[in-house]
Design a protein around this motif. Structure first.
Motif, mmCIF file in Angstrom:
data_model
loop_
_atom_site.group_PDB
_atom_site.id
_atom_site.type_symbol
_atom_site.label_atom_id
_atom_site.label_comp_id
_atom_site.label_asym_id
_atom_site.label_seq_id
_atom_site.Cartn_x
_atom_site.Cartn_y
_atom_site.Cartn_z
ATOM 1 N N VAL A 45 5.499 -27.323 11.159
ATOM 2 C CA VAL A 45 5.490 -26.737 9.823
ATOM 3 C C VAL A 45 6.249 -25.411 9.836
ATOM 4 N N ALA A 46 5.988 -24.585 10.844
ATOM 5 C CA ALA A 46 6.646 -23.276 10.936
ATOM 6 C C ALA A 46 8.157 -23.413 11.079
ATOM 7 N N GLU A 47 8.621 -24.478 11.715
ATOM 8 C CA GLU A 47 10.061 -24.696 11.879
ATOM 9 C C GLU A 47 10.691 -25.270 10.603
ATOM 10 N N ALA A 48 9.950 -26.060 9.854
ATOM 11 C CA ALA A 48 10.496 -26.715 8.662
ATOM 12 C C ALA A 48 10.582 -25.769 7.471
ATOM 13 N N VAL A 49 9.599 -24.904 7.310
ATOM 14 C CA VAL A 49 9.536 -24.039 6.128
ATOM 15 C C VAL A 49 10.771 -23.161 5.945
ATOM 16 N N PRO A 50 11.350 -22.564 6.984
ATOM 17 C CA PRO A 50 12.543 -21.726 6.763
ATOM 18 C C PRO A 50 13.747 -22.471 6.190
ATOM 19 N N PHE A 51 13.782 -23.788 6.298
ATOM 20 C CA PHE A 51 14.887 -24.570 5.749
ATOM 21 C C PHE A 51 14.739 -24.803 4.245
ATOM 22 N N LEU A 52 13.589 -24.462 3.695
ATOM 23 C CA LEU A 52 13.318 -24.707 2.281
ATOM 24 C C LEU A 52 13.526 -23.436 1.475
ATOM 25 N N THR A 53 14.092 -23.581 0.292
ATOM 26 C CA THR A 53 14.230 -22.427 -0.593
ATOM 27 C C THR A 53 12.839 -22.051 -1.096
ATOM 28 N N ALA B 208 18.205 -33.426 -0.267
ATOM 29 C CA ALA B 208 18.916 -33.403 1.009
ATOM 30 C C ALA B 208 18.196 -32.509 2.016
ATOM 31 N N ALA B 209 17.697 -31.367 1.563
ATOM 32 C CA ALA B 209 16.948 -30.472 2.458
ATOM 33 C C ALA B 209 15.674 -31.147 2.951
ATOM 34 N N LEU B 210 14.997 -31.874 2.078
ATOM 35 C CA LEU B 210 13.774 -32.577 2.473
ATOM 36 C C LEU B 210 14.077 -33.699 3.463
ATOM 37 N N LEU B 211 15.191 -34.397 3.248
ATOM 38 C CA LEU B 211 15.594 -35.454 4.184
ATOM 39 C C LEU B 211 15.995 -34.869 5.536
ATOM 40 N N ALA B 212 16.735 -33.770 5.517
ATOM 41 C CA ALA B 212 17.227 -33.159 6.761
ATOM 42 C C ALA B 212 16.086 -32.638 7.624
ATOM 43 N N THR B 213 15.019 -32.198 6.996
ATOM 44 C CA THR B 213 13.883 -31.662 7.749
ATOM 45 C C THR B 213 12.810 -32.718 7.993
ATOM 46 N N CYS B 214 13.084 -33.947 7.589
ATOM 47 C CA CYS B 214 12.163 -35.084 7.751
ATOM 48 C C CYS B 214 10.857 -34.897 6.990
ATOM 49 N N LEU B 215 10.920 -34.165 5.882
ATOM 50 C CA LEU B 215 9.753 -34.069 5.012
ATOM 51 C C LEU B 215 9.639 -35.323 4.147
ATOM 52 N N VAL C 74 3.123 -29.298 5.228
ATOM 53 C CA VAL C 74 3.816 -28.163 4.596
ATOM 54 C C VAL C 74 3.158 -27.824 3.262
ATOM 55 N N MET C 75 2.799 -28.849 2.488
ATOM 56 C CA MET C 75 2.132 -28.615 1.207
ATOM 57 C C MET C 75 0.813 -27.870 1.395
ATOM 58 N N ALA C 76 0.084 -28.207 2.442
ATOM 59 C CA ALA C 76 -1.238 -27.630 2.659
ATOM 60 C C ALA C 76 -1.184 -26.248 3.289
ATOM 61 N N THR C 77 -0.150 -25.933 4.019
ATOM 62 C CA THR C 77 -0.095 -24.668 4.747
ATOM 63 C C THR C 77 -0.200 -23.452 3.845
ATOM 64 N N PRO C 78 0.618 -23.327 2.796
ATOM 65 C CA PRO C 78 0.451 -22.163 1.924
ATOM 66 C C PRO C 78 -0.929 -22.129 1.268
#
Length: 114
Positions: free
Chosen positions: A17-25, A56-63, A88-92
């Motif tokens: 989750v920590a690695e995926a979040v920075p790729f999201l706006t 595309a961002a969601l696909l690239a990060t495998c979300l 990721v949805m639950a983390t915040p």
């Protein structure tokens, strides 16, 4: 119209989750956290409506993963949320709960002192 079928195998090294979040706006992350607790079918339907760059961002990060839908000229893709997306949805939401709990503890401590 040619479509490319994407499968989770394209993401053998699953991000945390920590690695995926920075790729999201921030807007995309807020969009995902707003879907927290929604039924899966509703969340996946909402994802379909995102602009191409967000998808595309969601696909690239495998979300999400994309699966072929239909045959012939009307063939398209259906995006499905992965377990990582739900994390990721639950983390915040979890961090907000922790923040509120810390504030409540501080209030209780202040009242006990005073």
């Amino acid at each position: 119209m040619a479509t490319v079928e994407r499968r989770p195998a394209e993401c053998p090294d699953r991000l945390s989750v920590a690695e995926a979040v920075p790729f999201l706006t921030p807007d995309l992350l807020e969009f995902l956290t707003d879907l927290y607790g929604a039924p899966t079918s509703i969340a996946q339907s909402a994802i379909q409506l995102l602009p191409f760059g967000s998808r595309a961002a969601l696909l690239a990060t495998c979300l999400v993963t994309a699966h072929a839908d239909g045959n012939g000229q009307k063939r398209g893709e259906i995006l499905q949320l992965t377990d990582l997306a739900f994390e990721v949805m639950a983390t915040p939401a979890d961090s907000e709960i922790d923040e509120i709990a810390a504030q409540a503890a501080a209030i209780v401590a202040a009242r006990q002192r005073g």
